[in-house]
Design a protein around this motif. Structure first.
Motif, PDB file in Angstrom:
ATOM      1  N   ARG A 190       4.680   0.597 -14.015  1.00 21.35           N
ATOM      2  CA  ARG A 190       4.517   1.303 -12.745  1.00 21.35           C
ATOM      3  C   ARG A 190       3.590   0.542 -11.788  1.00 21.35           C
ATOM      4  NH1 ARG A 190       3.470   7.603 -13.847  1.00 21.35           N
ATOM      5  NH2 ARG A 190       3.625   7.631 -11.565  1.00 21.35           N
ATOM      6  N   PHE A 191       2.936  -0.510 -12.291  1.00 22.99           N
ATOM      7  CA  PHE A 191       2.194  -1.399 -11.400  1.00 22.99           C
ATOM      8  C   PHE A 191       3.124  -2.152 -10.450  1.00 22.99           C
ATOM      9  CE2 PHE A 191      -1.266  -0.835 -14.420  1.00 22.99           C
ATOM     10  CZ  PHE A 191      -2.391  -0.895 -13.606  1.00 22.99           C
ATOM     11  N   LEU A 192       4.420  -2.113 -10.726  1.00 14.77           N
ATOM     12  CA  LEU A 192       5.398  -2.762  -9.858  1.00 14.77           C
ATOM     13  C   LEU A 192       6.309  -1.752  -9.156  1.00 14.77           C
ATOM     14  CD1 LEU A 192       6.476  -5.766 -12.141  1.00 14.77           C
ATOM     15  CD2 LEU A 192       4.874  -5.798 -10.219  1.00 14.77           C
ATOM     16  N   SER A 193       5.935  -0.489  -9.175  1.00 18.61           N
ATOM     17  CA  SER A 193       6.761   0.535  -8.540  1.00 18.61           C
ATOM     18  C   SER A 193       6.753   0.365  -7.022  1.00 18.61           C
ATOM     19  CB  SER A 193       6.254   1.931  -8.902  1.00 18.61           C
ATOM     20  OG  SER A 193       4.993   2.171  -8.295  1.00 18.61           O
ATOM     21  N   PRO A 194       7.819   0.774  -6.335  1.00 16.91           N
ATOM     22  CA  PRO A 194       7.866   0.641  -4.859  1.00 16.91           C
ATOM     23  C   PRO A 194       6.707   1.343  -4.165  1.00 16.91           C
ATOM     24  CG  PRO A 194      10.048   1.130  -5.723  1.00 16.91           C
ATOM     25  CD  PRO A 194       9.104   1.267  -6.875  1.00 16.91           C
ATOM     26  N   LEU A 195       6.288   2.499  -4.675  1.00 15.93           N
ATOM     27  CA  LEU A 195       5.185   3.225  -4.051  1.00 15.93           C
ATOM     28  C   LEU A 195       3.880   2.446  -4.195  1.00 15.93           C
ATOM     29  CD1 LEU A 195       4.333   5.781  -2.586  1.00 15.93           C
ATOM     30  CD2 LEU A 195       4.033   6.896  -4.815  1.00 15.93           C
ATOM     31  N   PHE A 196       3.647   1.884  -5.360  1.00 15.94           N
ATOM     32  CA  PHE A 196       2.455   1.073  -5.596  1.00 15.94           C
ATOM     33  C   PHE A 196       2.436  -0.125  -4.644  1.00 15.94           C
ATOM     34  CE2 PHE A 196      -0.051  -2.202  -7.625  1.00 15.94           C
ATOM     35  CZ  PHE A 196      -1.098  -1.535  -8.234  1.00 15.94           C
ATOM     36  N   LEU A 197       3.562  -0.811  -4.528  1.00 20.01           N
ATOM     37  CA  LEU A 197       3.638  -2.002  -3.687  1.00 20.01           C
ATOM     38  C   LEU A 197       3.512  -1.654  -2.209  1.00 20.01           C
ATOM     39  CD1 LEU A 197       6.473  -3.947  -5.533  1.00 20.01           C
ATOM     40  CD2 LEU A 197       4.002  -4.295  -5.694  1.00 20.01           C
ATOM     41  N   LEU A 198       4.033  -0.490  -1.791  1.00 15.52           N
ATOM     42  CA  LEU A 198       3.900  -0.058  -0.403  1.00 15.52           C
ATOM     43  C   LEU A 198       2.434   0.125  -0.030  1.00 15.52           C
ATOM     44  CD1 LEU A 198       4.935   1.013   2.318  1.00 15.52           C
ATOM     45  CD2 LEU A 198       5.172   3.270   1.233  1.00 15.52           C
ATOM     46  N   VAL A 199       1.697   0.833  -0.881  1.00 14.07           N
ATOM     47  CA  VAL A 199       0.275   1.052  -0.611  1.00 14.07           C
ATOM     48  C   VAL A 199      -0.478  -0.271  -0.602  1.00 14.07           C
ATOM     49  CG1 VAL A 199      -1.838   2.145  -1.463  1.00 14.07           C
ATOM     50  CG2 VAL A 199       0.329   3.385  -1.574  1.00 14.07           C
ATOM     51  N   LEU A 200      -0.127  -1.156  -1.525  1.00 11.94           N
ATOM     52  CA  LEU A 200      -0.786  -2.461  -1.595  1.00 11.94           C
ATOM     53  C   LEU A 200      -0.560  -3.269  -0.318  1.00 11.94           C
ATOM     54  CD1 LEU A 200      -2.348  -4.578  -3.205  1.00 11.94           C
ATOM     55  CD2 LEU A 200      -0.182  -5.263  -4.272  1.00 11.94           C
ATOM     56  N   ILE A 201       0.667  -3.279   0.186  1.00 18.44           N
ATOM     57  CA  ILE A 201       0.971  -4.012   1.420  1.00 18.44           C
ATOM     58  C   ILE A 201       0.203  -3.413   2.601  1.00 18.44           C
ATOM     59  CG2 ILE A 201       2.798  -4.502   3.093  1.00 18.44           C
ATOM     60  CD1 ILE A 201       4.722  -4.745   0.704  1.00 18.44           C
ATOM     61  N   LEU A 202       0.121  -2.095   2.677  1.00 15.75           N
ATOM     62  CA  LEU A 202      -0.630  -1.458   3.753  1.00 15.75           C
ATOM     63  C   LEU A 202      -2.109  -1.827   3.684  1.00 15.75           C
ATOM     64  CD1 LEU A 202       0.947   2.123   3.865  1.00 15.75           C
ATOM     65  CD2 LEU A 202       1.160   0.318   5.588  1.00 15.75           C
ATOM     66  N   ASN A 203      -2.640  -1.874   2.467  1.00  9.79           N
ATOM     67  CA  ASN A 203      -4.043  -2.256   2.313  1.00  9.79           C
ATOM     68  C   ASN A 203      -4.274  -3.690   2.784  1.00  9.79           C
ATOM     69  OD1 ASN A 203      -6.778  -1.610   1.135  1.00  9.79           O
ATOM     70  ND2 ASN A 203      -6.293  -3.397  -0.107  1.00  9.79           N
ATOM     71  N   CYS A 204      -3.374  -4.589   2.397  1.00 12.10           N
ATOM     72  CA  CYS A 204      -3.477  -5.978   2.851  1.00 12.10           C
ATOM     73  C   CYS A 204      -3.382  -6.055   4.373  1.00 12.10           C
ATOM     74  CB  CYS A 204      -2.376  -6.821   2.218  1.00 12.10           C
ATOM     75  SG  CYS A 204      -2.546  -7.077   0.440  1.00 12.10           S
ATOM     76  N   ALA A 205      -2.506  -5.252   4.971  1.00 13.20           N
ATOM     77  CA  ALA A 205      -2.350  -5.262   6.422  1.00 13.20           C
ATOM     78  C   ALA A 205      -3.621  -4.797   7.119  1.00 13.20           C
ATOM     79  CB  ALA A 205      -1.167  -4.384   6.828  1.00 13.20           C
ATOM     80  N   VAL A 206      -4.258  -3.750   6.585  1.00 14.92           N
ATOM     81  CA  VAL A 206      -5.484  -3.230   7.194  1.00 14.92           C
ATOM     82  C   VAL A 206      -6.586  -4.282   7.170  1.00 14.92           C
ATOM     83  CG1 VAL A 206      -7.358  -1.556   6.905  1.00 14.92           C
ATOM     84  CG2 VAL A 206      -4.985  -0.796   6.760  1.00 14.92           C
ATOM     85  N   PHE A 207      -6.802  -4.898   6.017  1.00 13.20           N
ATOM     86  CA  PHE A 207      -7.950  -5.803   5.911  1.00 13.20           C
ATOM     87  C   PHE A 207      -7.663  -7.184   6.486  1.00 13.20           C
ATOM     88  CE2 PHE A 207      -9.194  -2.517   2.908  1.00 13.20           C
ATOM     89  CZ  PHE A 207     -10.511  -2.323   3.308  1.00 13.20           C
ATOM     90  N   SER A 208      -6.412  -7.616   6.484  1.00 10.26           N
ATOM     91  CA  SER A 208      -6.118  -8.870   7.179  1.00 10.26           C
ATOM     92  C   SER A 208      -6.205  -8.663   8.683  1.00 10.26           C
ATOM     93  CB  SER A 208      -4.733  -9.391   6.786  1.00 10.26           C
ATOM     94  OG  SER A 208      -3.706  -8.476   7.141  1.00 10.26           O
ATOM     95  N   GLY A 209      -5.790  -7.478   9.161  1.00 12.53           N
ATOM     96  CA  GLY A 209      -5.955  -7.163  10.583  1.00 12.53           C
ATOM     97  C   GLY A 209      -7.421  -7.139  10.979  1.00 12.53           C
ATOM     98  N   LEU A 210      -8.254  -6.550  10.131  1.00 12.07           N
ATOM     99  CA  LEU A 210      -9.692  -6.555  10.391  1.00 12.07           C
ATOM    100  C   LEU A 210     -10.231  -7.982  10.363  1.00 12.07           C
ATOM    101  CD1 LEU A 210     -12.286  -4.903  10.799  1.00 12.07           C
ATOM    102  CD2 LEU A 210     -12.482  -4.739   8.302  1.00 12.07           C
ATOM    103  N   GLY A 211      -9.697  -8.789   9.434  1.00  8.04           N
ATOM    104  CA  GLY A 211     -10.123 -10.181   9.354  1.00  8.04           C
ATOM    105  C   GLY A 211      -9.772 -10.972  10.594  1.00  8.04           C
ATOM    106  N   VAL A 212      -8.608 -10.698  11.178  1.00  9.83           N
ATOM    107  CA  VAL A 212      -8.222 -11.378  12.427  1.00  9.83           C
ATOM    108  C   VAL A 212      -9.218 -11.055  13.529  1.00  9.83           C
ATOM    109  CG1 VAL A 212      -6.483 -11.528  14.237  1.00  9.83           C
ATOM    110  CG2 VAL A 212      -5.764 -11.465  11.845  1.00  9.83           C
ATOM    111  N   ILE A 213      -9.547  -9.782  13.675  1.00 11.58           N
ATOM    112  CA  ILE A 213     -10.457  -9.362  14.739  1.00 11.58           C
ATOM    113  C   ILE A 213     -11.843  -9.959  14.544  1.00 11.58           C
ATOM    114  CG2 ILE A 213     -11.596  -7.359  15.768  1.00 11.58           C
ATOM    115  CD1 ILE A 213      -9.042  -5.774  15.119  1.00 11.58           C
ATOM    116  N   ILE A 214     -12.334  -9.932  13.308  1.00 11.17           N
ATOM    117  CA  ILE A 214     -13.647 -10.529  13.028  1.00 11.17           C
ATOM    118  C   ILE A 214     -13.604 -12.029  13.291  1.00 11.17           C
ATOM    119  CG2 ILE A 214     -15.358 -10.998  11.235  1.00 11.17           C
ATOM    120  CD1 ILE A 214     -15.305  -8.104  12.184  1.00 11.17           C
ATOM    121  N   GLY A 215     -12.526 -12.680  12.853  1.00 15.04           N
ATOM    122  CA  GLY A 215     -12.403 -14.124  13.051  1.00 15.04           C
ATOM    123  C   GLY A 215     -12.385 -14.520  14.516  1.00 15.04           C
TER     124      GLY A 215
END
Length: 264
Positions: free
Chosen positions: A147-172
């Motif tokens: 279940r570490f590879l379930s679509p729901l797990f991966l969706l949340v993971l991608i959203l988390n990456c999007a939030v913090f990479s977006g924050l990283g862009v702004i900080i950068g």
């Protein structure tokens, strides 16, 4: 008269072009990127999951998973994706702005500012997924839970990456030196690593501390990933997905504005 929505296919296409430029640079450092974000989660797994966890397992039953190691593994995935999505993106943009002096070429591209932001953000998402993928592999070997590879797990993971990479862009785009990046990392990312529900269940906290913890986007990621792996679908915190999505959208608006007014 063209619809206002007709510009979005062009924005997406230009975003992929910006992303491709970052990928050409990133692909030669894949091993380095994966390894750099794997060290901290491995240390936490060994120290907390195996060390402290053996003592906790004899005293209590974790709210999710069969033992404390299983309990923290989804949090380690969230932690690794946050660290590299933010840090890798921030340092990449700082390097282009302050050292290689190639960032001005990006600003001269005839594309929408939102395309510039989304392209950089997608590169950060890829960095986060590569690193967290290694932690997921460790979790699969340790638990055998697919279940570490379930679509729901991966969706949340991608959203988390999007939030913090977006924050990283702004900080950068705003920091003046790499020392400033380190300072923000110490005051923002490091505290969030421990307070973002990676090592504990926020439901057990006093109301005042709970209010603080739920202000952190990593908290929603940690509890969602843990629920996606160990709990029935009916107990999944569905509110976390719109929270993370809204955070990513707000950061996109801020980032596009920043790009449109960027001078260096």
């Amino acid at each position: 008269m063209p619809s206002r929505w007709s510009i979005f296919p062009g924005i997406l296409k230009d975003s992929l072009t910006v992303f491709w430029g970052d990928w050409l640079d990133l692909r030669v450092r894949v091993t380095q990127v994966v390894a750099s974000g794997l060290v901290s989660p491995l240390i936490y797994i060994l120290a907390f999951g195996l060390g402290l966890g053996s003592a906790l397992d004899s005293a209590m039953q974790p709210p999710a998973g069969d033992n404390y190691l299983e309990f923290i593994l989804p949090g380690m995935v969230a932690l690794s994706s946050m660290t590299i999505s933010f840090g890798g993106t921030t340092f990449s943009i700082c390097g282009e702005r302050l050292y290689s002096k190639t960032f001005e070429e990006i600003l001269l591209l005839p594309v929408h500012p939102l395309s510039l932001f989304l392209g950089k953000m997608m590169a950060g998402v890829l960095r986060g997924l590569m690193t967290s993928g290694s932690v997921i592999a460790i979790a699969l070997i340790t638990t055998g839970n697919w279940r570490f590879l379930s679509p729901l797990f991966l969706l949340v993971l991608i959203l988390n990456c999007a939030v913090f990479s977006g924050l990283g862009v702004i900080i950068g785009l705003n920091v003046k030196s790499l020392e400033g990046v380190g300072l923000l990392n110490n005051f923002l990312i490091v505290p969030m690593s421990f307070l973002g529900a990676t090592f504990f269940d926020p439901a057990t906290l006093p109301i005042v501390l709970k209010a603080v913890v739920y202000l952190l986007p990593l908290t929603y990621t940690s509890i969602s990933l843990r629920s996606a792996v160990y709990l029935p679908l009916a107990q999944f915190p569905w509110y976390s997905i719109p929270v993370l999505l809204l955070a990513a959208i707000v950061l996109s608006v801020v980032g596009a504005y920043q790009f449109s007014h960027q001078k260096d």
